[in-house]
Write an enzyme that holds these catalytic residues in place. Structure first.
Site, PDB file in Angstrom:
ATOM      1  N   HIS A 275      10.641  51.387  63.734  1.00 13.28           N
ATOM      2  CA  HIS A 275      11.576  51.004  62.659  1.00 13.28           C
ATOM      3  C   HIS A 275      12.604  49.997  63.171  1.00 13.28           C
ATOM      4  O   HIS A 275      13.808  50.130  62.934  1.00 13.28           O
ATOM      5  CB  HIS A 275      12.262  52.243  62.072  1.00 13.28           C
ATOM      6  CG  HIS A 275      11.305  53.160  61.374  1.00 13.28           C
ATOM      7  ND1 HIS A 275      11.140  53.180  60.011  1.00 13.28           N
ATOM      8  CD2 HIS A 275      10.418  54.064  61.863  1.00 13.28           C
ATOM      9  CE1 HIS A 275      10.211  54.062  59.695  1.00 13.28           C
ATOM     10  NE2 HIS A 275       9.751  54.613  60.801  1.00 13.28           N
TER      11      HIS A 275
ATOM     12  N   TYR B 202      13.908  60.066  69.992  1.00 16.04           N
ATOM     13  CA  TYR B 202      14.926  59.157  69.454  1.00 16.04           C
ATOM     14  C   TYR B 202      16.010  58.912  70.509  1.00 16.04           C
ATOM     15  O   TYR B 202      16.507  57.801  70.661  1.00 16.04           O
ATOM     16  CB  TYR B 202      15.527  59.715  68.144  1.00 16.04           C
ATOM     17  CG  TYR B 202      14.555  59.677  66.974  1.00 16.04           C
ATOM     18  CD1 TYR B 202      13.188  59.821  67.174  1.00 16.04           C
ATOM     19  CD2 TYR B 202      14.983  59.472  65.676  1.00 16.04           C
ATOM     20  CE1 TYR B 202      12.284  59.777  66.118  1.00 16.04           C
ATOM     21  CE2 TYR B 202      14.089  59.428  64.597  1.00 16.04           C
ATOM     22  CZ  TYR B 202      12.738  59.590  64.838  1.00 16.04           C
ATOM     23  OH  TYR B 202      11.843  59.554  63.787  1.00 16.04           O
TER      24      TYR B 202
HETATM   25  C1  HEM Z   1       6.418  62.569  67.099  1.00 12.88           C
HETATM   26  C2  HEM Z   1       6.550  61.808  66.014  1.00 12.88           C
HETATM   27  C3  HEM Z   1       7.519  60.658  65.938  1.00 12.88           C
HETATM   28  C4  HEM Z   1       7.981  59.851  66.935  1.00 12.88           C
HETATM   29  C5  HEM Z   1       7.618  59.873  68.419  1.00 12.88           C
HETATM   30  C6  HEM Z   1       8.917  58.918  66.331  1.00 12.88           C
HETATM   31  C7  HEM Z   1       9.613  57.942  67.018  1.00 12.88           C
HETATM   32  C8  HEM Z   1      10.649  57.191  66.504  1.00 12.88           C
HETATM   33  C9  HEM Z   1      11.568  56.389  67.289  1.00 12.88           C
HETATM   34  C10 HEM Z   1      11.498  56.228  68.807  1.00 12.88           C
HETATM   35  C11 HEM Z   1      12.468  55.836  66.445  1.00 12.88           C
HETATM   36  C12 HEM Z   1      13.668  54.943  66.792  1.00 12.88           C
HETATM   37  C13 HEM Z   1      14.903  55.842  66.991  1.00 12.88           C
HETATM   38  C14 HEM Z   1      16.153  55.089  67.350  1.00 12.88           C
HETATM   39  O1  HEM Z   1      16.136  54.233  68.238  1.00 12.88           O
HETATM   40  O2  HEM Z   1      17.213  55.399  66.738  1.00 12.88           O
HETATM   41  C15 HEM Z   1      12.117  56.276  65.101  1.00 12.88           C
HETATM   42  C16 HEM Z   1      12.784  55.924  63.956  1.00 12.88           C
HETATM   43  C17 HEM Z   1      12.447  56.396  62.695  1.00 12.88           C
HETATM   44  N1  HEM Z   1      11.482  57.329  62.375  1.00 12.88           N
HETATM   45 FE1  HEM Z   1      10.263  58.254  63.668  1.00 12.88          FE
HETATM   46  N2  HEM Z   1       9.016  59.176  64.987  1.00 12.88           N
HETATM   47  C18 HEM Z   1       8.170  60.224  64.708  1.00 12.88           C
HETATM   48  C19 HEM Z   1       7.965  60.821  63.473  1.00 12.88           C
HETATM   49  C20 HEM Z   1       8.550  60.419  62.318  1.00 12.88           C
HETATM   50  C21 HEM Z   1       8.351  61.058  61.037  1.00 12.88           C
HETATM   51  C22 HEM Z   1       7.474  62.290  60.769  1.00 12.88           C
HETATM   52  C23 HEM Z   1       9.098  60.377  60.145  1.00 12.88           C
HETATM   53  C24 HEM Z   1       9.183  60.746  58.683  1.00 12.88           C
HETATM   54  C25 HEM Z   1      10.287  60.937  58.035  1.00 12.88           C
HETATM   55  C26 HEM Z   1       9.797  59.306  60.842  1.00 12.88           C
HETATM   56  C27 HEM Z   1      10.677  58.380  60.295  1.00 12.88           C
HETATM   57  C28 HEM Z   1      11.475  57.516  61.019  1.00 12.88           C
HETATM   58  C29 HEM Z   1      12.472  56.643  60.412  1.00 12.88           C
HETATM   59  C30 HEM Z   1      12.792  56.477  58.927  1.00 12.88           C
HETATM   60  C31 HEM Z   1      13.089  55.952  61.474  1.00 12.88           C
HETATM   61  C32 HEM Z   1      14.218  54.929  61.369  1.00 12.88           C
HETATM   62  C33 HEM Z   1      15.576  55.629  61.461  1.00 12.88           C
HETATM   63  C34 HEM Z   1      16.700  54.617  61.455  1.00 12.88           C
HETATM   64  O3  HEM Z   1      16.785  53.830  60.497  1.00 12.88           O
HETATM   65  O4  HEM Z   1      17.510  54.624  62.401  1.00 12.88           O
HETATM   66  N3  HEM Z   1       9.435  59.377  62.163  1.00 12.88           N
HETATM   67  N4  HEM Z   1      11.012  57.098  65.167  1.00 12.88           N
END
Ligand code: HEM
Length: 308
Positions: free
Chosen positions: A28, A299
């Site tokens: 993202h 995260y």
């Molecule tokens: C093991 C599973 C997952 C991993 C490893 C993962 C990994 C990540 C990482 C590394 C980030 C960036 C975080 C940051 O730097 O602040 C992120 C952001 C995000 N993830 Fe995931 N994620 C996973 C599952 C999910 C799921 C199930 C959703 C469903 C809701 C999701 C939705 C998001 C969203 C919307 C963001 C952006 C948040 C923002 O705007 O700061 N992720 N994810």
């Protein structure tokens, strides 16, 4: 594997697919930060004693994003879109709802996420993943199909303001009487859903979603309704790969989010903004979903790397 090792591995695997982009979220990467106000309706307050769901207007920070870890990716790519909402509670604490346009997830455990994401790493020579490895994974994991089908069949977004977003994970709501009900959150766009066809979207500017939102907010606020989708008796509340059938779950309208403009203060001058789906408050509890529990660690690794 230690949780720290797993968190590092999860982020490394994502980097393997979309590259390392200094200063950006590992996933993202591209997004916009907005400000808004959430006002709860009484129906939700019957299900939870959580402070932001009682009725007093609550200030929020909202980040819309594309799922890709490459901040240079064109907005017209087929991709899941994110909407993350941070509520500022009266006692000074915060709680977050992090949601995606997908109705469900492709992995049931962090280990599966790791295996599938590693399989999708492009070969440096061809730029393509090893399709045999991807196929072998999918053959052994039929539960991944629903999310992958949803991702492949969803056309490019016309506007971040015209997508429906799902928390995917279930949370237990606890009301003043101590009664617990599992729900999944859903944000419904007041402007209705809209999408583009691929060709139309590719013909637009790479950052058309930001420009569209800026124009739209210039005309007035963008609103979403928060729906609480109540689990049925036999729903497995710990399995994010299973979508709950549309129209077959009781839903409660819990309030209205009004996004009023871009936030000119967050993520500037060293400010760090983090949305964490496990940041809940009194009146909301986490399910045992292993993906939900793996996310905070991953995260944190992404945050540590993007801010160092
Ligand atoms: C093991 C599973 C997952 C991993 C490893 C993962 C990994 C990540 C990482 C590394 C980030 C960036 C975080 C940051 O730097 O602040 C992120 C952001 C995000 N993830 Fe995931 N994620 C996973 C599952 C999910 C799921 C199930 C959703 C469903 C809701 C999701 C939705 C998001 C969203 C919307 C963001 C952006 C948040 C923002 O705007 O700061 N992720 N994810």
């Amino acid at each position: 594997m230690s949780p720290v090792g797993l968190s590092e591995d999860l982020v490394d695997a994502i980097n393997g697919v979309s590259g390392v982009h200094r200063g950006f979220r590992a996933a993202h990467a591209k997004g916009v930060v907005c400000e808004g106000t959430f006002t709860a309706r009484p129906e939700g307050a019957g299900l939870t004693r959580a402070a932001h769901l009682q009725g007093e207007p609550v200030r929020t920070t909202v980040r819309f994003s594309n799922g890709n870890g490459d901040p240079g990716a064109h907005d017209g790519s087929r991709d899941g879109r994110g909407m993350a909402v941070k509520f500022y509670l009266p006692d000074g604490s915060r709680t977050d709802i992090v949601s995606l346009t997908l109705p469900c997830f492709f992995a049931r455990t962090p280990e599966d996420f790791l295996e599938f994401t590693r399989a999708r790493k492009p070969d440096p020579e061809t730029g393509q993943p090893d399709m045999q490895r991807v196929g072998a994974y999918l053959g052994a994991h039929p539960e991944a199909q629903a999310a992958i089908q949803a991702a492949l069949s969803t056309p490019p977004a016309a506007s971040w303001a015209q997508c429906t977003y799902n928390s995917i994970h279930a949370y237990a709501l606890v009301n003043a009487a101590g009664e617990r009900r599992f729900v999944r959150y859903r944000w419904l766009p007041e402007a209705g859903e809209a999408a583009l066809d691929d060709e139309e979207a590719r013909g637009l500017q790479a950052d058309y979603l930001r420009e569209e939102l800026e124009r739209r907010l210039g005309r007035g606020p963008v609103a979403f309704e928060l729906r609480l989708r109540l689990a049925a008796e036999d729903d497995d509340v710990d399995d994010p790969t299973v979508p709950w059938p549309e129209g077959e779950r009781d839903e409660v309208s819990a309030g209205r989010l009004e996004v009023t403009g871009f936030d000119q203060t967050r993520e500037r001058g060293g400010d760090v903004l983090v949305f964490d789906p496990s940041r809940v408050t009194d009146g909301i509890e986490l399910s045992d979903d292993p993906i939900l529990h793996a996310r905070a660690g991953a995260y944190s690794v992404s945050v540590a790397r993007r801010t160092s």
